[in-house]
Design a protein around this motif. Structure first.
Motif, PDB file in Angstrom:
ATOM      1  N   VAL A   1       7.899   2.407 -13.579  1.00 39.82           N
ATOM      2  CA  VAL A   1       6.707   2.489 -14.409  1.00 39.82           C
ATOM      3  C   VAL A   1       6.348   3.938 -14.735  1.00 39.82           C
ATOM      4  CG1 VAL A   1       4.257   1.883 -14.553  1.00 39.82           C
ATOM      5  CG2 VAL A   1       5.869   0.307 -13.482  1.00 39.82           C
ATOM      6  N   GLY A   2       6.443   4.831 -13.757  1.00 41.47           N
ATOM      7  CA  GLY A   2       6.134   6.240 -13.995  1.00 41.47           C
ATOM      8  C   GLY A   2       4.723   6.476 -14.486  1.00 41.47           C
ATOM      9  N   SER A   3       3.762   5.718 -13.951  1.00 39.19           N
ATOM     10  CA  SER A   3       2.355   5.816 -14.358  1.00 39.19           C
ATOM     11  C   SER A   3       2.179   5.588 -15.856  1.00 39.19           C
ATOM     12  CB  SER A   3       1.751   7.166 -13.941  1.00 39.19           C
ATOM     13  OG  SER A   3       1.710   7.254 -12.546  1.00 39.19           O
ATOM     14  N   TRP A   4       3.009   4.743 -16.422  1.00 38.13           N
ATOM     15  CA  TRP A   4       2.962   4.367 -17.828  1.00 38.13           C
ATOM     16  C   TRP A   4       3.113   5.582 -18.733  1.00 38.13           C
ATOM     17  CZ3 TRP A   4      -0.046   2.238 -14.049  1.00 38.13           C
ATOM     18  CH2 TRP A   4       0.195   0.898 -13.781  1.00 38.13           C
ATOM     19  N   GLY A   5       3.867   6.584 -18.313  1.00 38.42           N
ATOM     20  CA  GLY A   5       4.159   7.743 -19.157  1.00 38.42           C
ATOM     21  C   GLY A   5       3.846   9.097 -18.544  1.00 38.42           C
ATOM     22  N   PRO A   6       2.670   9.279 -17.913  1.00 44.82           N
ATOM     23  CA  PRO A   6       2.344  10.608 -17.390  1.00 44.82           C
ATOM     24  C   PRO A   6       3.350  11.164 -16.377  1.00 44.82           C
ATOM     25  CG  PRO A   6       0.376   9.277 -17.480  1.00 44.82           C
ATOM     26  CD  PRO A   6       1.547   8.369 -17.795  1.00 44.82           C
TER      27      PRO A   6
ATOM     28  N   ALA B   1      11.423   9.927  -8.690  1.00 41.01           N
ATOM     29  CA  ALA B   1      11.447   8.545  -9.194  1.00 41.01           C
ATOM     30  C   ALA B   1      11.135   7.538  -8.098  1.00 41.01           C
ATOM     31  CB  ALA B   1      12.816   8.241  -9.792  1.00 41.01           C
ATOM     32  N   TYR B   2      10.644   8.002  -6.964  1.00 37.46           N
ATOM     33  CA  TYR B   2      10.477   7.116  -5.816  1.00 37.46           C
ATOM     34  C   TYR B   2       9.030   7.041  -5.341  1.00 37.46           C
ATOM     35  CZ  TYR B   2      15.477   7.692  -5.827  1.00 37.46           C
ATOM     36  OH  TYR B   2      16.782   7.719  -6.221  1.00 37.46           O
ATOM     37  N   SER B   3       8.687   5.861  -4.844  1.00 32.77           N
ATOM     38  CA  SER B   3       7.399   5.618  -4.199  1.00 32.77           C
ATOM     39  C   SER B   3       7.684   5.209  -2.763  1.00 32.77           C
ATOM     40  CB  SER B   3       6.645   4.486  -4.905  1.00 32.77           C
ATOM     41  OG  SER B   3       6.408   4.809  -6.252  1.00 32.77           O
ATOM     42  N   PHE B   4       6.818   5.603  -1.855  1.00 31.25           N
ATOM     43  CA  PHE B   4       6.980   5.291  -0.442  1.00 31.25           C
ATOM     44  C   PHE B   4       5.714   4.609   0.048  1.00 31.25           C
ATOM     45  CE2 PHE B   4       9.332   9.034  -1.616  1.00 31.25           C
ATOM     46  CZ  PHE B   4      10.588   8.797  -1.096  1.00 31.25           C
ATOM     47  N   ASP B   5       5.868   3.472   0.732  1.00 31.43           N
ATOM     48  CA  ASP B   5       4.683   2.766   1.213  1.00 31.43           C
ATOM     49  C   ASP B   5       4.324   3.201   2.635  1.00 31.43           C
ATOM     50  OD1 ASP B   5       6.250   1.275   3.036  1.00 31.43           O
ATOM     51  OD2 ASP B   5       6.312  -0.489   1.759  1.00 31.43           O
ATOM     52  N   VAL B   6       3.193   2.676   3.128  1.00 35.70           N
ATOM     53  CA  VAL B   6       2.699   3.051   4.454  1.00 35.70           C
ATOM     54  C   VAL B   6       3.591   2.534   5.573  1.00 35.70           C
ATOM     55  CG1 VAL B   6       0.288   3.313   3.720  1.00 35.70           C
ATOM     56  CG2 VAL B   6       1.124   1.076   4.525  1.00 35.70           C
ATOM     57  N   ASP B   7       4.539   1.681   5.239  1.00 40.98           N
ATOM     58  CA  ASP B   7       5.479   1.153   6.234  1.00 40.98           C
ATOM     59  C   ASP B   7       6.804   1.910   6.228  1.00 40.98           C
ATOM     60  OD1 ASP B   7       4.120  -1.350   7.391  1.00 40.98           O
ATOM     61  OD2 ASP B   7       3.845  -1.576   5.232  1.00 40.98           O
ATOM     62  N   GLY B   8       6.916   2.926   5.369  1.00 45.92           N
ATOM     63  CA  GLY B   8       8.142   3.718   5.314  1.00 45.92           C
ATOM     64  C   GLY B   8       9.209   3.175   4.390  1.00 45.92           C
ATOM     65  N   ASN B   9       8.900   2.140   3.595  1.00 37.30           N
ATOM     66  CA  ASN B   9       9.862   1.599   2.635  1.00 37.30           C
ATOM     67  C   ASN B   9       9.907   2.481   1.394  1.00 37.30           C
ATOM     68  OD1 ASN B   9      10.431  -0.850   4.172  1.00 37.30           O
ATOM     69  ND2 ASN B   9       8.350  -1.449   3.637  1.00 37.30           N
TER      70      ASN B   9
ATOM     71  N   VAL C   1       0.860  -1.173   0.000  1.00 35.95           N
ATOM     72  CA  VAL C   1       0.000   0.000   0.000  1.00 35.95           C
ATOM     73  C   VAL C   1       0.902   1.229   0.000  1.00 35.95           C
ATOM     74  CG1 VAL C   1      -1.796   1.265   1.236  1.00 35.95           C
ATOM     75  CG2 VAL C   1      -1.826  -1.241   1.218  1.00 35.95           C
ATOM     76  N   PHE C   2       0.804   2.021  -1.054  1.00 38.64           N
ATOM     77  CA  PHE C   2       1.667   3.193  -1.175  1.00 38.64           C
ATOM     78  C   PHE C   2       1.037   4.407  -0.514  1.00 38.64           C
ATOM     79  CE2 PHE C   2       3.342   0.410  -4.412  1.00 38.64           C
ATOM     80  CZ  PHE C   2       4.699   0.527  -4.157  1.00 38.64           C
ATOM     81  N   ASP C   3       1.890   5.233   0.058  1.00 38.19           N
ATOM     82  CA  ASP C   3       1.454   6.424   0.776  1.00 38.19           C
ATOM     83  C   ASP C   3       1.754   7.700   0.003  1.00 38.19           C
ATOM     84  OD1 ASP C   3       0.536   7.864   3.156  1.00 38.19           O
ATOM     85  OD2 ASP C   3       2.641   8.385   3.446  1.00 38.19           O
ATOM     86  N   SER C   4       2.914   7.753  -0.658  1.00 37.38           N
ATOM     87  CA  SER C   4       3.284   8.968  -1.374  1.00 37.38           C
ATOM     88  C   SER C   4       4.314   8.654  -2.454  1.00 37.38           C
ATOM     89  CB  SER C   4       3.859  10.012  -0.407  1.00 37.38           C
ATOM     90  OG  SER C   4       5.061   9.542   0.172  1.00 37.38           O
ATOM     91  N   VAL C   5       4.488   9.616  -3.350  1.00 38.19           N
ATOM     92  CA  VAL C   5       5.482   9.513  -4.412  1.00 38.19           C
ATOM     93  C   VAL C   5       6.163  10.866  -4.577  1.00 38.19           C
ATOM     94  CG1 VAL C   5       4.383   7.662  -5.730  1.00 38.19           C
ATOM     95  CG2 VAL C   5       3.710  10.011  -6.155  1.00 38.19           C
ATOM     96  N   LYS C   6       7.433  10.834  -4.979  1.00 44.45           N
ATOM     97  CA  LYS C   6       8.167  12.066  -5.271  1.00 44.45           C
ATOM     98  C   LYS C   6       9.320  11.703  -6.189  1.00 44.45           C
ATOM     99  CE  LYS C   6       9.155  16.475  -4.782  1.00 44.45           C
ATOM    100  NZ  LYS C   6       8.326  17.479  -5.397  1.00 44.45           N
TER     101      LYS C   6
END
Length: 137
Positions: free
Chosen positions: A105-110, A91-99, A84-89
């Motif tokens: 993928v970059g939202s398949w282009g956008p 090239a990185y995604s951060f999950d609800v566990d802090g990983n 379960v992802f919490d945020s993105v910034k």
């Protein structure tokens, strides 16, 4: 990235997989004795904590079939639990566990300029400050 050109397609896929599963990696430059240089990747796999993701997934299973909003993402057929992802910034995604994850993928282009790009967020905010729905062209 110029070193990736030296890797075979299979090695490149293994490289991307290892990056997705690890937090640290390094290249070891090897010489085969004939003057050709090859690369070998060394990675240290990190165990991610996913307790919060698992808890949210269990709760979601009571709210929607399979606990996810799309049959394509149903994990019952592939095993394991979704993250379960919490945020993105950037090239990185951060999950609800802090990983922290690298998003290939970059939202398949956008998100080609990265997630939550400051210039794009500023332009979106300026437009939304004018209103979000006018009911006319």
């Amino acid at each position: 990235l110029k070193h990736l050109k030296m890797l075979s397609a299979i090695s490149y896929i293994k490289f991307l997989t290892a990056l997705a599963l690890t937090r640290s990696f390094s290249f070891l430059k090897l010489n085969n004795g004939i003057g050709n240089t090859s690369l070998k990747m060394s990675a240290t796999q990190a165990k991610f904590n996913t307790a919060n993701s698992s808890k949210i997934f269990e709760e979601a299973k009571g709210l929607m079939p399979g606990g996810v909003s799309s049959p394509v993402r149903a994990f019952k057929s592939v095993g394991g639990n979704p993250i379960v992802f919490d945020s993105v910034k950037g090239a990185y995604s951060f999950d609800v566990d802090g990983n922290k994850y690298i998003d290939y993928v970059g939202s398949w282009g956008p998100a080609i300029v990265g997630h939550a790009n400051d210039e794009i967020l500023s332009a979106v905010k300026a437009t939304m400050d004018k209103g979000t729905s006018f009911g006319a062209p």
